[in-house]
Design a protein around this motif. Structure first.
Motif, short mmCIF file in Angstrom:
data_model
loop_
_atom_site.label_atom_id
_atom_site.label_comp_id
_atom_site.label_asym_id
_atom_site.label_seq_id
_atom_site.Cartn_x
_atom_site.Cartn_y
_atom_site.Cartn_z
N PRO A 76 0.81 -1.23 0.00
CA PRO A 76 0.00 0.00 0.00
C PRO A 76 0.84 1.28 0.00
N LYS A 77 2.11 1.17 0.41
CA LYS A 77 2.99 2.34 0.43
C LYS A 77 4.10 2.24 -0.61
N ILE A 193 -7.36 -3.23 -2.11
CA ILE A 193 -5.98 -3.70 -1.96
C ILE A 193 -5.27 -3.75 -3.31
N ALA A 194 -5.96 -4.28 -4.34
CA ALA A 194 -5.34 -4.42 -5.67
C ALA A 194 -5.03 -3.07 -6.32
N SER A 195 -5.77 -2.04 -5.95
CA SER A 195 -5.54 -0.71 -6.53
C SER A 195 -4.50 0.08 -5.75
N ILE A 454 -10.62 -16.17 -1.17
CA ILE A 454 -9.67 -15.17 -0.67
C ILE A 454 -8.80 -15.74 0.45
N LEU A 455 -7.67 -15.06 0.68
CA LEU A 455 -6.72 -15.42 1.72
C LEU A 455 -6.26 -14.14 2.44
N PRO A 456 -5.70 -14.26 3.64
CA PRO A 456 -5.10 -13.08 4.28
C PRO A 456 -4.01 -12.52 3.39
N GLY A 457 -3.95 -11.18 3.25
CA GLY A 457 -3.00 -10.54 2.34
C GLY A 457 -1.73 -10.11 3.04
N GLY A 458 -1.02 -9.19 2.40
CA GLY A 458 0.20 -8.65 2.98
C GLY A 458 1.34 -9.64 3.11
N GLY A 459 1.32 -10.72 2.32
CA GLY A 459 2.39 -11.73 2.40
C GLY A 459 2.26 -12.67 3.57
N SER A 536 -9.97 -7.03 8.95
CA SER A 536 -9.67 -5.65 8.59
C SER A 536 -9.69 -5.42 7.07
N GLY A 537 -9.94 -6.49 6.28
CA GLY A 537 -10.10 -6.34 4.83
C GLY A 537 -8.82 -6.39 4.03
N VAL A 538 -7.70 -6.80 4.66
CA VAL A 538 -6.44 -6.95 3.92
C VAL A 538 -6.38 -8.38 3.39
N VAL A 539 -6.91 -8.56 2.16
CA VAL A 539 -7.06 -9.91 1.61
C VAL A 539 -6.51 -9.97 0.18
#
Length: 578
Positions: A76-77, A193-195, A454-459, A536-539
């Protein structure tokens, strides 16, 4: 033809102006009335061949050059990359695959490695539509670690087998862990997240998917305005309007609108009034509106329809069949399935003069404009429509053509209920292109999430899978294969390390904390906190994670087995003076 002089050695065949001549690699001359060839030079480019460690180092250098440019966009950053353009303004973008494709290195040895990494990004983009940066980071990590192992004397083929076996088992586990994408909230989270964390893009895409349904289509177009807009088209929209303006019923809006009309679908060109008389008699008797979809309606047949329309005898309109070439028949069959009509075609032995009322289709409402026609069905043929959609999906999955795939998805959307067109607006062309790429990534991710879950995101999913590596190594008999599993486990740490680095955090600290957490928990780089990522929607879409892992392992393991590299030696440009 008279051949004046011909030196022949090492004979081959050359075709010139439909004449077959025996020619050679040497110079020759011949004269004819129409053709004169003085000299033929055949020259192959010289090749450079490098072996062993030198070839692998060259590939790694090219891979690192591309990966280092792409991975700064992760998370995201993540930052942007500026791409120079020969024409027009430079492009400032955040899309991994676009950046990778744009890189070409001067050294042909290094450029070969760069093109291999471009293949990883392109394949992931083609199969999943997103996850290109993740696959790039994984490939770079596997290659860099694997090359060190090969240089120390490890068998590269055993490493390759170990990486591939581990990858297959991990993908099976990912599919088991995936949770269905339920509701508008999950779609909004995936799109956001994808954007790159853009909540406005997430909101617009989620509303579009909610409106058009699972089988609908969402497309992205450029707009002249400053704001993003969404246009919805309900029902099946055809890019054909009325054949004659005399069919118009609403003069102010220049449209012909019908409620509960009968629909005739045929691939014939109607020019004779005798072909139409039986149909028109049936329609007059039942006092119902009629829409004719045919190859064309001309001559006295068109005149008859117009005259009866203007006298109030018939409520009728005719349009040309949509599509071109082979797709025209497929479009007509789609319309027949949607409306419940019988497709009148000579190849199946049906003619217009023997048509019955039951062979005409029905629709709730039809709106015909100058260049468009919208058919809104009554859902009475839903079972047939569902079967037709499944058939088109199978045809689309089996094609290699992007154009055919796009047209297949368009047909599914027409049958499925609607099309949402997102019109992207921006102050400058540079911003517009960046936003358009973000929208496309988000739409592809959303489709992937709906398909596989879907799966938990952020690696965090990859970090959680590392815990399975010891049990996988027990199934491998060869120690060098086990080393391949260890290399893959280490590579799976790379995405979260890069996300943390792009967020200004210490990657190793974030990694250490995430390793101690249960599945579903992880690091949210947007808020710089550790939390339940599913809540929290990080998927991430499971399909994206699977393809990123599979493609990176495939290319990386092939690079490790490289022992020779053959490239063309670029020609030195001669100085030109004017």
């Amino acid at each position: 033809m008279f051949i004046k002089k011909l030196n022949i050695k090492h004979m081959s065949t050359l075709f010139v102006n439909n004449w077959s001549l025996q020619t050679s690699k040497r110079n020759y001359k011949f004269n004819s009335k129409t053709t004169k060839i003085q000299r033929l030079n055949i020259k192959m480019m010289a090749k450079k061949v490098v072996f062993g460690e030198e070839s692998r180092k060259a590939l790694v250098s090219g891979i690192n050059s591309v990966a280092d440019a792409v991975k700064i966009t992760l998370g995201p950053k993540g930052r942007n990359v500026v791409l120079e353009r020969s024409f027009g303004s430079p492009q400032v973008i955040n899309d991994g695959v676009t950046i990778a494709r744009d890189i070409e290195l001067e050294d042909p040895l290094h450029n070969t490695g760069a093109r291999l990494l471009q293949e990883v990004a392109s394949k992931t983009d083609l199969k999943a539509g997103d996850g290109t940066t993740t696959s790039t980071v994984l490939t770079q990590s596997i290659v860099n670690q694997g090359i060190k192992a090969v240089a120390s004397g490890v068998n590269p083929l055993a490493l390759k087998r170990g990486i591939e076996k581990t990858c297959r088992l991990l993908i099976e586990e990912i599919k088991k862990k995936a949770k269905p994408c339920n509701g508008i909230d999950d779609i909004r989270n995936i799109a956001t997240i994808a954007s790159g964390g853009n909540e406005e893009i997430g909101r617009i895409i989620s509303s579009a998917f909610e409106k058009v349904g699972q089988n609908g289509s969402t497309t992205v177009e450029e707009s002249q305005s400053l704001q993003d807009e969404v246009d919805f088209t309900e029902g099946m929209e055809l890019d054909r309007g009325y054949i004659s303006p005399y069919f118009v019923k609403d003069m102010e809006r220049q449209i012909a609108e019908f409620i509960n009309p009968r629909i005739l679908v045929t691939d014939k060109k109607i020019s004779s009034v005798q072909e139409l008389v039986p149909i028109l008699e049936i329609i007059v008797k039942h006092k119902e509106p009629l829409l004719i979809i045919a190859e064309d309606v001309t001559g006295e047949a068109l005149s008859t329809l117009v005259v009866n329309k203007m006298r109030g005898v018939l409520d009728v309109c005719a349009i040309k069949s949509p599509g071109f070439g082979e797709r025209k028949k497929a479009y007509l069959e789609d319309i027949s399935v949607l409306t419940g009509a019988t497709f009148i075609a000579e190849e199946v032995g049906l003619t217009l003069d023997k048509i019955q009322i039951e062979q005409l289709g029905r629709a709730n409402r039809v709106v015909v404009a100058k260049e468009a026609c919208t058919i809104i069905s009554d859902n009475s043929n839903q079972e047939a429509v569902t079967k037709r959609i499944e058939l088109i999906k199978k045809q689309t999955a089996n094609t290699d053509s992007d154009f055919d795939r796009e047209k297949g998805e368009e047909r599914i959307a027409r049958l499925g209920g609607g099309i949402a067109r997102i019109k992207v607006g921006a102050a400058t062309e540079t911003e517009l292109k960046d936003k358009k790429l973000r929208y496309e990534d988000s739409i592809n991710s959303t489709k992937a999430a709906i398909e596989m879950g879907i799966l938990p995101g952020g690696g965090s999913t990859l970090i959680n899978l590392i815990k399975l590596i010891p049990s996988i190594q027990e199934k491998l008999s060869d120690d060098e294969e086990k080393l391949g599993a260890t290399i893959l486990a280490k590579a799976m740490e790379a995405p979260i390390l890069q996300i943390a680095k792009n967020s200004g955090q210490e990657g190793e600290v974030v990694l250490d904390k995430c390793k101690k957490m249960d599945f579903g928990m992880g690091y949210n780089a947007a808020t710089n906190s550790y939390e339940n990522l599913l809540e929290s929607g990080v998927v991430d879409p499971a399909k994206v994670t699977c393809w990123a892992l599979e493609n990176s392992c495939s290319i990386a393991s092939m690079v490790l087995t490289t022992e020779a590299l053959v490239v063309e030696i670029p020609e030195k440009k001669k100085d030109e003076y004017f």
